[in-house]
Design an enzyme around this catalytic site. Structure first.
Site, PDB file in Angstrom:
ATOM      1  N   HIS A 143      31.611  32.341  34.712  1.00 34.99           N
ATOM      2  CA  HIS A 143      30.845  33.582  34.592  1.00 34.99           C
ATOM      3  C   HIS A 143      31.542  34.448  33.556  1.00 34.99           C
ATOM      4  O   HIS A 143      32.666  34.899  33.775  1.00 34.99           O
ATOM      5  CB  HIS A 143      30.821  34.273  35.963  1.00 34.99           C
ATOM      6  CG  HIS A 143      29.960  35.494  36.033  1.00 34.99           C
ATOM      7  ND1 HIS A 143      29.674  36.129  37.220  1.00 34.99           N
ATOM      8  CD2 HIS A 143      29.328  36.213  35.081  1.00 34.99           C
ATOM      9  CE1 HIS A 143      28.899  37.181  36.984  1.00 34.99           C
ATOM     10  NE2 HIS A 143      28.685  37.261  35.684  1.00 34.99           N
ATOM     11  N   HIS A 199      26.931  30.114  46.772  1.00 33.43           N
ATOM     12  CA  HIS A 199      27.610  31.318  47.244  1.00 33.43           C
ATOM     13  C   HIS A 199      28.108  31.150  48.682  1.00 33.43           C
ATOM     14  O   HIS A 199      27.321  30.908  49.588  1.00 33.43           O
ATOM     15  CB  HIS A 199      26.761  32.593  47.183  1.00 33.43           C
ATOM     16  CG  HIS A 199      27.584  33.817  47.521  1.00 33.43           C
ATOM     17  ND1 HIS A 199      28.328  34.479  46.577  1.00 33.43           N
ATOM     18  CD2 HIS A 199      27.839  34.418  48.702  1.00 33.43           C
ATOM     19  CE1 HIS A 199      28.987  35.458  47.163  1.00 33.43           C
ATOM     20  NE2 HIS A 199      28.722  35.443  48.449  1.00 33.43           N
ATOM     21  N   GLY A 200      29.414  31.266  48.825  1.00 34.56           N
ATOM     22  CA  GLY A 200      30.023  31.257  50.147  1.00 34.56           C
ATOM     23  C   GLY A 200      30.083  29.889  50.817  1.00 34.56           C
ATOM     24  O   GLY A 200      30.370  29.806  52.011  1.00 34.56           O
ATOM     25  N   ASP A 202      36.138  30.346  37.831  1.00 36.90           N
ATOM     26  CA  ASP A 202      36.497  31.745  37.523  1.00 36.90           C
ATOM     27  C   ASP A 202      37.813  32.186  38.167  1.00 36.90           C
ATOM     28  O   ASP A 202      38.608  32.914  37.570  1.00 36.90           O
ATOM     29  CB  ASP A 202      35.411  32.715  38.021  1.00 36.90           C
ATOM     30  CG  ASP A 202      34.100  32.556  37.285  1.00 36.90           C
ATOM     31  OD1 ASP A 202      34.076  31.893  36.240  1.00 36.90           O
ATOM     32  OD2 ASP A 202      33.094  33.104  37.780  1.00 36.90           O
ATOM     33  N   HIS A 203      38.021  31.759  39.413  1.00 37.80           N
ATOM     34  CA  HIS A 203      39.202  32.233  40.142  1.00 37.80           C
ATOM     35  C   HIS A 203      40.510  31.801  39.480  1.00 37.80           C
ATOM     36  O   HIS A 203      41.544  32.443  39.667  1.00 37.80           O
ATOM     37  CB  HIS A 203      39.200  31.695  41.571  1.00 37.80           C
ATOM     38  CG  HIS A 203      38.343  32.510  42.512  1.00 37.80           C
ATOM     39  ND1 HIS A 203      37.507  33.503  42.104  1.00 37.80           N
ATOM     40  CD2 HIS A 203      38.217  32.441  43.858  1.00 37.80           C
ATOM     41  CE1 HIS A 203      36.896  34.021  43.149  1.00 37.80           C
ATOM     42  NE2 HIS A 203      37.308  33.394  44.229  1.00 37.80           N
ATOM     43  N   GLU A 214      18.685  29.008  41.616  1.00 38.56           N
ATOM     44  CA  GLU A 214      19.817  28.761  42.509  1.00 38.56           C
ATOM     45  C   GLU A 214      19.646  29.725  43.673  1.00 38.56           C
ATOM     46  O   GLU A 214      19.716  30.941  43.498  1.00 38.56           O
ATOM     47  CB  GLU A 214      21.145  29.009  41.786  1.00 38.56           C
ATOM     48  CG  GLU A 214      22.341  28.758  42.709  1.00 38.56           C
ATOM     49  CD  GLU A 214      23.682  28.917  42.006  1.00 38.56           C
ATOM     50  OE1 GLU A 214      23.778  28.673  40.784  1.00 38.56           O
ATOM     51  OE2 GLU A 214      24.646  29.294  42.708  1.00 38.56           O
ATOM     52  N   THR A 220      32.517  39.893  43.742  1.00 37.00           N
ATOM     53  CA  THR A 220      31.880  38.714  43.164  1.00 37.00           C
ATOM     54  C   THR A 220      30.389  39.014  43.149  1.00 37.00           C
ATOM     55  O   THR A 220      29.961  40.078  43.601  1.00 37.00           O
ATOM     56  CB  THR A 220      32.209  37.444  43.975  1.00 37.00           C
ATOM     57  OG1 THR A 220      31.599  36.317  43.333  1.00 37.00           O
ATOM     58  CG2 THR A 220      31.702  37.532  45.412  1.00 37.00           C
ATOM     59  N   ARG A 226      31.720  37.724  32.433  1.00 37.29           N
ATOM     60  CA  ARG A 226      31.260  39.060  32.845  1.00 37.29           C
ATOM     61  C   ARG A 226      31.380  40.039  31.692  1.00 37.29           C
ATOM     62  O   ARG A 226      32.219  39.872  30.802  1.00 37.29           O
ATOM     63  CB  ARG A 226      32.087  39.548  34.042  1.00 37.29           C
ATOM     64  CG  ARG A 226      31.921  38.697  35.292  1.00 37.29           C
ATOM     65  CD  ARG A 226      32.714  39.298  36.448  1.00 37.29           C
ATOM     66  NE  ARG A 226      32.088  40.495  36.925  1.00 37.29           N
ATOM     67  CZ  ARG A 226      31.360  40.577  38.053  1.00 37.29           C
ATOM     68  NH1 ARG A 226      31.209  39.526  38.829  1.00 37.29           N
ATOM     69  NH2 ARG A 226      30.819  41.718  38.412  1.00 37.29           N
ATOM     70  N   HIS A 279      37.778  38.081  34.257  1.00 34.81           N
ATOM     71  CA  HIS A 279      38.498  36.804  34.438  1.00 34.81           C
ATOM     72  C   HIS A 279      38.283  35.890  33.230  1.00 34.81           C
ATOM     73  O   HIS A 279      39.155  35.757  32.394  1.00 34.81           O
ATOM     74  CB  HIS A 279      38.173  36.129  35.785  1.00 34.81           C
ATOM     75  CG  HIS A 279      36.746  36.199  36.239  1.00 34.81           C
ATOM     76  ND1 HIS A 279      35.687  35.782  35.477  1.00 34.81           N
ATOM     77  CD2 HIS A 279      36.217  36.632  37.420  1.00 34.81           C
ATOM     78  CE1 HIS A 279      34.570  35.948  36.154  1.00 34.81           C
ATOM     79  NE2 HIS A 279      34.841  36.473  37.340  1.00 34.81           N
ATOM     80  N   ARG A 327      48.478  38.565  35.845  1.00 32.43           N
ATOM     81  CA  ARG A 327      49.692  38.828  35.058  1.00 32.43           C
ATOM     82  C   ARG A 327      49.388  38.958  33.568  1.00 32.43           C
ATOM     83  O   ARG A 327      50.301  39.032  32.759  1.00 32.43           O
ATOM     84  CB  ARG A 327      50.696  37.681  35.269  1.00 32.43           C
ATOM     85  CG  ARG A 327      51.402  37.736  36.589  1.00 32.43           C
ATOM     86  CD  ARG A 327      52.311  38.974  36.647  1.00 32.43           C
ATOM     87  NE  ARG A 327      52.871  39.151  37.964  1.00 32.43           N
ATOM     88  CZ  ARG A 327      54.035  38.635  38.354  1.00 32.43           C
ATOM     89  NH1 ARG A 327      54.745  37.907  37.537  1.00 32.43           N
ATOM     90  NH2 ARG A 327      54.475  38.851  39.561  1.00 32.43           N
ATOM     91  N   GLY A 356      32.808  27.773  44.211  1.00 29.57           N
ATOM     92  CA  GLY A 356      33.994  28.258  43.515  1.00 29.57           C
ATOM     93  C   GLY A 356      35.157  28.554  44.439  1.00 29.57           C
ATOM     94  O   GLY A 356      36.127  27.810  44.513  1.00 29.57           O
ATOM     95  N   HIS A 357      35.029  29.641  45.203  1.00 30.46           N
ATOM     96  CA  HIS A 357      36.168  30.171  45.954  1.00 30.46           C
ATOM     97  C   HIS A 357      36.845  29.125  46.836  1.00 30.46           C
ATOM     98  O   HIS A 357      38.073  28.967  46.805  1.00 30.46           O
ATOM     99  CB  HIS A 357      35.714  31.371  46.799  1.00 30.46           C
ATOM    100  CG  HIS A 357      36.817  31.978  47.572  1.00 30.46           C
ATOM    101  ND1 HIS A 357      37.633  32.961  47.074  1.00 30.46           N
ATOM    102  CD2 HIS A 357      37.281  31.711  48.815  1.00 30.46           C
ATOM    103  CE1 HIS A 357      38.544  33.273  47.969  1.00 30.46           C
ATOM    104  NE2 HIS A 357      38.350  32.535  49.035  1.00 30.46           N
TER     105      HIS A 357
END
Ligand code: PXP
Length: 244
Positions: free
Chosen positions: A43, A191-192, A9-10, A151, A100, A45, A50, A18, A213-214
């Site tokens: 994801h 997550h995280g 996603d990121h 999950e 998020t 959304r 994104h 942009r 992800g991140h």
């Protein structure tokens, strides 16, 4: 050893900064696959902040590993998933103001709406997973409404500030894995999770897969996605429980 699902996603978030056509999350997915990702997660959304509908369509056409679509239980999004047919849908809570996904889906509270979405997705041949907190009540409710997997939200572990909080979060995850297996569910985590904190959860027997992800996208700014994924895969192998 747990498999690795990479959330891209990121990459789309940078593109949307942009409102242009680069970087393309489709390229990111291909690079992640080349780095050894076992799955690609995105994801879609409701606000399309994104990933957009074009991305979802092209990911379905091009991804060769497991394609996991994170989604809210909104009718519009369920309609899209039923047509798109990702290999897996992960149902998550979605609040417009959040940065998020925060915390897990409350399957107990939204039992009937969740059950309806799960049935539609399963009827379309999609494996359905619930993103929930590692709480026995939520895990049992997830099995009850027809999920095949859960999950477990690893946020409490990732955000723990003291050794006591860390131990409590790891114990909660261990109990969550046991409760999931007792209920006949496959258990994933996410997550995280980062290169720095993955070791203790990777060493925990019972996790089938982690969705990250991140941290991977952040590292890829310096080393590229292929290498960033390879490095995370290496950590999962290095710290895998002995029996797996
Ligand atoms: N799993 C789920 C269900 C998520 O919603 C997210 C965040 O999009 C992740 C995993 C990945 O979390 P992170 O970006 O913190 O690795």
């Amino acid at each position: 050893m747990a498999l690795l699902g990479v959330n891209i996603d990121h990459v789309a978030t940078v593109r949307q900064a942009r409102q242009t056509d680069e970087p393309d999350p489709i390229w990111a997915a291909a690079e992640a696959e080349l780095g050894g990702a076992d799955g690609i997660t995105f994801h879609l959304r409701e606000d399309r902040r994104h990933i957009n509908d074009r991305d979802a369509r092209l990911l379905r056409e091009t991804v060769g590993v497991k394609l996991n679509m994170e989604m809210a239980i909104a009718d519009e999004i369920v309609d899209i998933a039923v047509n798109l047919k990702p290999d897996q849908s992960t149902l998550v809570p979605e609040r417009r103001e959040e940065l998020t996904t925060e915390g897990g889906l409350d399957v107990v509270r939204h039992h009937d709406r969740v059950a309806k979405a799960v049935k539609r997705l399963r009827d379309a041949g999609i494996t359905v997973s619930a993103f929930i907190e590692p709480v026995t009540e939520q895990i049992e409710a997830s099995a009850d409404v027809g999920f095949e997997a859960v999950e477990l939200w690893t946020g409490a572990y990732a955000h723990a500030k003291t050794p006591g909080e860390l131990d409590a979060a790891l114990d909660e995850l261990r109990r969550g894995i046991d409760a999931g297996h007792r209920a006949g569910l496959e258990v994933l985590g996410g997550h995280g999770l980062t290169y720095r904190n993955i070791a203790p959860v990777a060493a925990m027997p019972g996790f089938a897969e982690f969705n990250i992800g991140h941290s991977i996208v952040a590292r890829s700014v310096f080393v590229g996605i292929r290498k960033a994924v390879r490095e995370m895969k290496r950590l999962l192998t290095l710290h895998a429980p002995r029996s797996s």
